[in-house]
Design an enzyme around this catalytic site. Structure first.
Site, PDB file in Angstrom:
ATOM      1  N   MET A  63       3.499  -0.549  -0.102  1.00  0.00           N
ATOM      2  CA  MET A  63       3.499  -1.774   0.709  1.00  0.00           C
ATOM      3  C   MET A  63       2.314  -1.765   1.662  1.00  0.00           C
ATOM      4  O   MET A  63       1.851  -0.702   2.080  1.00  0.00           O
ATOM      5  CB  MET A  63       4.775  -1.829   1.560  1.00  0.00           C
ATOM      6  CG  MET A  63       5.986  -2.294   0.807  1.00  0.00           C
ATOM      7  SD  MET A  63       5.954  -4.082   0.660  1.00  0.00           S
ATOM      8  CE  MET A  63       7.440  -4.332  -0.286  1.00  0.00           C
ATOM      9  N   CYS A  64       1.887  -2.952   2.046  1.00  0.00           N
ATOM     10  CA  CYS A  64       0.887  -3.095   3.084  1.00  0.00           C
ATOM     11  C   CYS A  64       1.468  -2.516   4.388  1.00  0.00           C
ATOM     12  O   CYS A  64       2.645  -2.752   4.659  1.00  0.00           O
ATOM     13  CB  CYS A  64       0.579  -4.577   3.269  1.00  0.00           C
ATOM     14  SG  CYS A  64      -0.746  -4.916   4.411  1.00  0.00           S
ATOM     15  N   PRO A  65       0.784  -1.737   5.187  1.00  0.00           N
ATOM     16  CA  PRO A  65      -0.654  -1.512   5.191  1.00  0.00           C
ATOM     17  C   PRO A  65      -1.104  -0.212   4.535  1.00  0.00           C
ATOM     18  O   PRO A  65      -2.261   0.171   4.662  1.00  0.00           O
ATOM     19  CB  PRO A  65      -0.947  -1.418   6.700  1.00  0.00           C
ATOM     20  CG  PRO A  65       0.263  -0.734   7.250  1.00  0.00           C
ATOM     21  CD  PRO A  65       1.418  -1.197   6.404  1.00  0.00           C
ATOM     22  N   GLN A  89      -4.441   0.371   2.454  1.00  0.00           N
ATOM     23  CA  GLN A  89      -5.686   0.358   3.219  1.00  0.00           C
ATOM     24  C   GLN A  89      -6.055   1.784   3.654  1.00  0.00           C
ATOM     25  O   GLN A  89      -7.180   2.238   3.475  1.00  0.00           O
ATOM     26  CB  GLN A  89      -5.565  -0.525   4.478  1.00  0.00           C
ATOM     27  CG  GLN A  89      -5.538  -2.006   4.175  1.00  0.00           C
ATOM     28  CD  GLN A  89      -4.137  -2.552   4.088  1.00  0.00           C
ATOM     29  OE1 GLN A  89      -3.453  -2.299   3.113  1.00  0.00           O
ATOM     30  NE2 GLN A  89      -3.702  -3.300   5.081  1.00  0.00           N
ATOM     31  N   ASN A 137       0.113  -5.171  -4.268  1.00  0.00           N
ATOM     32  CA  ASN A 137       0.667  -5.749  -3.045  1.00  0.00           C
ATOM     33  C   ASN A 137      -0.241  -6.888  -2.611  1.00  0.00           C
ATOM     34  O   ASN A 137      -1.406  -6.660  -2.296  1.00  0.00           O
ATOM     35  CB  ASN A 137       0.701  -4.633  -2.002  1.00  0.00           C
ATOM     36  CG  ASN A 137       1.196  -5.100  -0.666  1.00  0.00           C
ATOM     37  OD1 ASN A 137       0.899  -6.210  -0.231  1.00  0.00           O
ATOM     38  ND2 ASN A 137       1.939  -4.267  -0.019  1.00  0.00           N
TER      39      ASN A 137
END
Lengths: 88, 479
Positions: free
Chosen positions: A23-25, A28, A50
């Site tokens: 899942m975000c984040p 990143q 996602n």
């Protein structure tokens, strides 16, 4: 402890980070950590599924000075983001 | 950074605990961040199928905080069904239940929630079958969330059959979270408190709190964890004077907690959008932006450099970050029931007319869309609103989260503040009462014109929202 997705070498100066299922984040941060581990000028392919990270992974890569080569849709809700690591 | 090492060890131990339960904490979204994107996916998907479903006799209520229907808590029957595909919808059984309305929770695999077309396809197949079996049914409230686990996709229908009116209104809602703090035990009382508080908050926003009923939604990879969540929910229900009603559960083996909740009221809900007029003020019951702190903490644990950069940029070290995060989670775990009572007092009785000198015109709660809820209020009331303050729980953490693309909207929250629009005299009274109850209300702006739906906001908003889809909805001005 190893936290996060693993990076695989898939070719000469070419690596892949499979961040699908996250899942975000998190994609990143996994992307930034993966870029740290590869050599300057190498390309990292990041696989994600996602929707939010599809916008945020390229954005954070650019913010850190790396070159986003492409964002490709490779399946339903699946994307491949290719990033070239900046040369120090 | 010795303290960092200690916290990292604790964090790693927690990650291992989650993994031993078969849960990857990085596949869980914190709080309301788990929602299907409203602006770019959910609303267009619903728009594309609404006409077709209407032809089948199903109506979908416009987006609002909760479902409202005439009745009382003891005057309706509830029946829960869980579908994984259209084949699970049994028309004969549904015919016997003969529901007049339903509250729906859709948990959708994140690849399907990527665009409106794929989402519409999934929703259409099940909704069409339900519509054919129950002509005239109203979907009073729908809640759509994403999961990273394809096996955890389902649609939960809480069917409602109203048996008698009793001269009151029932307010119902469904809300769920996967987790609020992945650095804490998933079965802890705080996680369940935030989950249930978040479900009830939409009722409280409308001043409804009496005879509250909680129908839990729990999914868990183990029986033991499920029992812990159930126990934590029971404790919370007692705290807010609500009763728990058992119902079937998704049994998908993923982590999910929340509830369909109901309460009754003898007041008109604050939907007096036509009466929202220039000169009215906008108050939030406390600062917003809860989700930024939790996500920044998680990212700091995953990457020490993030913790170091945070300290360098804003002076917040890891100890301070932990303290802010815990303070914010405590606030999220605190029920907003006192605020519901304050709102209820300023709503007209069902047989009374709205009086702008005494009553609240409109309310909403600040959840996943964050400050964007003000734009939604502007659209509902066809007004121009000027926001003068963006009251954040931690402006430093919200700014840091935005700059580092940690969350797309660092004004977002869960079980968040309630926004109230009313004339200044009414706002004065509410502000005073909230302070007496230990809240931290802030007047953030005012209505400046009737007609076009616009929201002007200080350009500092750019520091707190990275998502262009949300940011473009505001007219930014230099303060």
């Amino acid at each position: 402890m190893e936290i996060g997705a693993s990076v695989d070498k898939i070719g000469e100066k070419l690596y892949r980070l499979d961040a699908r299922g996250y899942m975000c984040p998190y994609p990143q941060i996994f992307t930034l950590k993966a870029i740290e581990r590869i050599e300057d000028g190498a390309v990292l392919e990041v696989l994600i599924d996602n929707p939010l990270s599809c916008e945020n992974v390229p954005a954070i890569a650019r913010k850190n000075g790396h070159e986003v080569l492409s964002v490709e849709k490779i399946g339903e809700g699946e994307y491949k983001i290719s990033i070239r690591k900046r040369r120090a | 950074m010795e303290r960092y090492e200690e916290l990292f060890k604790e964090f790693s131990r927690r990650v291992e605990e989650y993994r031993s339960l078969g849960i990857n904490p990085f596949s869980l979204a914190t709080g309301c961040a788990v929602k299907v994107d409203l602006v770019t996916v959910l609303y267009p998907a619903i728009r594309s199928i609404k006409g077709e479903l209407e032809k089948l006799g199903m109506s979908i209520a416009p987006r609002r905080d909760a479902d409202i229907f005439p009745g009382s808590i003891d005057g309706f029957r509830l029946h829960r069904e869980i579908y994984r595909s259209e084949g699970d919808v049994d028309p004969e059984r549904l015919g016997k239940i003969s529901p007049s309305r339903a509250i729906v929770l859709a948990q959708v695999y994140q690849r399907i929630a990527d665009n409106p077309d794929s989402l519409a396809k999934v929703v259409r197949s099940i909704y069409s079958r339900v519509a054919q079996a129950s002509p005239g049914i109203v979907i009073g409230k729908g809640h759509s969330i994403v999961t990273a686990d394809p096996k955890a996709q389902f649609m939960l229908f809480d069917y409602i059959k109203v048996e008698r009116g009793d001269g009151k209104l029932v307010v119902g809602n469904n809300d769920t979270i996967q987790i609020i703090d992945p650095a804490e035990d998933p079965g802890s009382p705080r996680q369940a408190a935030v989950a249930l508080g978040n479900s009830l908050n939409d009722l409280y926003t409308l001043g409804a709190w009496r005879n509250a009923m909680i129908v839990p939604v729990i999914d868990s990879p183990s029986k033991e964890l499920r029992r812990k969540i159930e126990d934590s929910m029971r404790i919370y229900a007692e705290r807010v004077g609500a009763r728990i009603v058992e119902a079937p559960q998704p049994e998908a083996g993923a982590l999910l907690m929340g509830a369909t909740v109901f309460a009754e009221t003898d007041r008109k809900p604050p939907f007096f959008y036509d009466h929202v007029s220039p000169g009215m003020e906008i108050l939030v019951t406390r600062p917003i932006g809860e989700l930024a702190s939790i996500n920044v903490y998680m990212m700091s644990m995953l990457d020490r450099e993030i913790a170091e950069e945070l300290k360098k940029r804003s002076g917040i070290d890891i100890e301070k970050l932990l303290e802010i995060k815990n303070r914010i989670i405590d606030a999220m775990a605190r029920p907003n029931i006192e605020i519901a009572r304050i709102i209820e007092k300023r709503l007209p009785h069902l047989d009374e007319d709205y009086d702008p000198e005494r009553h609240i015109a409109a309310t909403t709660d600040v959840t996943g869309p964050g400050i964007y809820v003000i734009k939604e209020l502007a659209e509902l009331s066809r007004t121009s609103i000027r926001i003068e303050k963006i009251p954040l729980l931690s402006p430093e953490l919200s700014e840091f989260a935005t700059r580092n693309y940690i969350i797309p909207n660092a004004t977002a929250g869960t079980n968040g503040a309630i926004v109230i629009i009313a004339k200044p005299r009414v706002i004065d009274e509410i502000e005073g009462e909230l302070r007496e109850k230990g809240e931290e209300p802030i007047r953030i702006g005012r209505v400046i014109a009737k007609g076009e739906a616009r929201v002007a906001a200080p350009s500092t908003l750019k520091k707190y929202i990275a998502a262009k889809a949300y940011l473009k909805e505001f007219d930014l001005y230099e303060a």
